[in-house]
Design a protein around this motif. Structure first.
Motif, short mmCIF file in Angstrom:
data_model
loop_
_atom_site.label_atom_id
_atom_site.label_comp_id
_atom_site.label_asym_id
_atom_site.label_seq_id
_atom_site.Cartn_x
_atom_site.Cartn_y
_atom_site.Cartn_z
N UNK A 1 0.83 -1.21 0.00
CA UNK A 1 0.00 0.00 0.00
C UNK A 1 0.86 1.25 0.00
N UNK A 2 1.98 1.22 0.71
CA UNK A 2 2.86 2.39 0.75
C UNK A 2 3.45 2.67 -0.62
N UNK A 3 3.70 1.62 -1.39
CA UNK A 3 4.22 1.79 -2.75
C UNK A 3 3.18 2.46 -3.64
N UNK A 4 1.92 2.05 -3.50
CA UNK A 4 0.83 2.67 -4.26
C UNK A 4 0.68 4.12 -3.83
N UNK B 1 -7.08 5.99 -10.40
CA UNK B 1 -7.03 5.85 -8.95
C UNK B 1 -6.56 7.18 -8.35
N UNK B 2 -7.30 7.65 -7.35
CA UNK B 2 -7.00 8.92 -6.70
C UNK B 2 -6.89 8.73 -5.19
N UNK B 3 -5.99 9.47 -4.58
CA UNK B 3 -5.87 9.48 -3.13
C UNK B 3 -7.06 10.21 -2.52
N UNK C 1 3.43 6.25 -5.33
CA UNK C 1 3.22 6.49 -6.77
C UNK C 1 2.15 7.55 -6.99
N UNK C 2 1.07 7.47 -6.21
CA UNK C 2 -0.02 8.43 -6.38
C UNK C 2 0.34 9.79 -5.80
#
Length: 152
Positions: A38-41, A94-96, A44-45
């Motif tokens: 999840x930290x990698x995603x 995909x958005x934060x 990236x975002x």
């Protein structure tokens, strides 16, 4: 030009592995509930919000199916949201969400805790040299990828 011996590859792999393990420990201690994938995603975002799942998979070096499960879980936790691409309704981006902003300080504290451990005993000059060398390696590898892409 430098002539690396067999230790170079193993050393690089060991450092990467140990950094990953340290990152996992620091993330768990942060109390955020964020996992390493999840930290990698998230990272990236943070660099470019609104990526497609395929773009994220390339950046975080994960297969699409496992990445899809990571994003599903993040969506269930309210950390990201998927929305249709305005230019192509078949594509979802995909958005934060603001929920990750609330964890950002704890995530940075975890990262800097890991860096403090990894860089213990380094002088400021040694750190700058290390970063400069990483930048050169990155640039060399990116140039090699570009050359290979042109040759194809």
């Amino acid at each position: 030009m430098a002539a690396p011996d067999e230790e170079f590859g193993w050393l690089q792999r060991d450092v990467f592995r140990l950094l990953q393990r340290a990152w996992d420990r620091h993330l768990r201690a942060s109390g955020t509930g964020i996992t390493v994938p999840q930290s990698r995603v998230f990272a990236a975002l943070r660099q470019r919000d609104g990526l497609t799942q395929t773009e994220i998979a390339d950046l975080v070096m994960m297969e699409k199916a496992p990445l899809g499960r990571v994003i599903d879980r993040m969506e269930e936790q309210g950390l990201v949201t998927r929305r249709p691409d305005p230019a192509d309704r078949r594509v979802r981006r995909v958005y934060l969400t603001p929920a990750l902003d609330e964890m950002q300080d704890r995530l940075w504290a975890a990262a800097f805790g890991m860096f403090d451990t990894a860089l213990d005993g380094f002088t400021a000059a040694e750190y700058e040299t290390l970063v400069s060398m990483f930048r050169r390696i990155k640039a060399n590898l990116e140039a090699g990828e570009a050359d290979e892409g042109r040759a194809e």
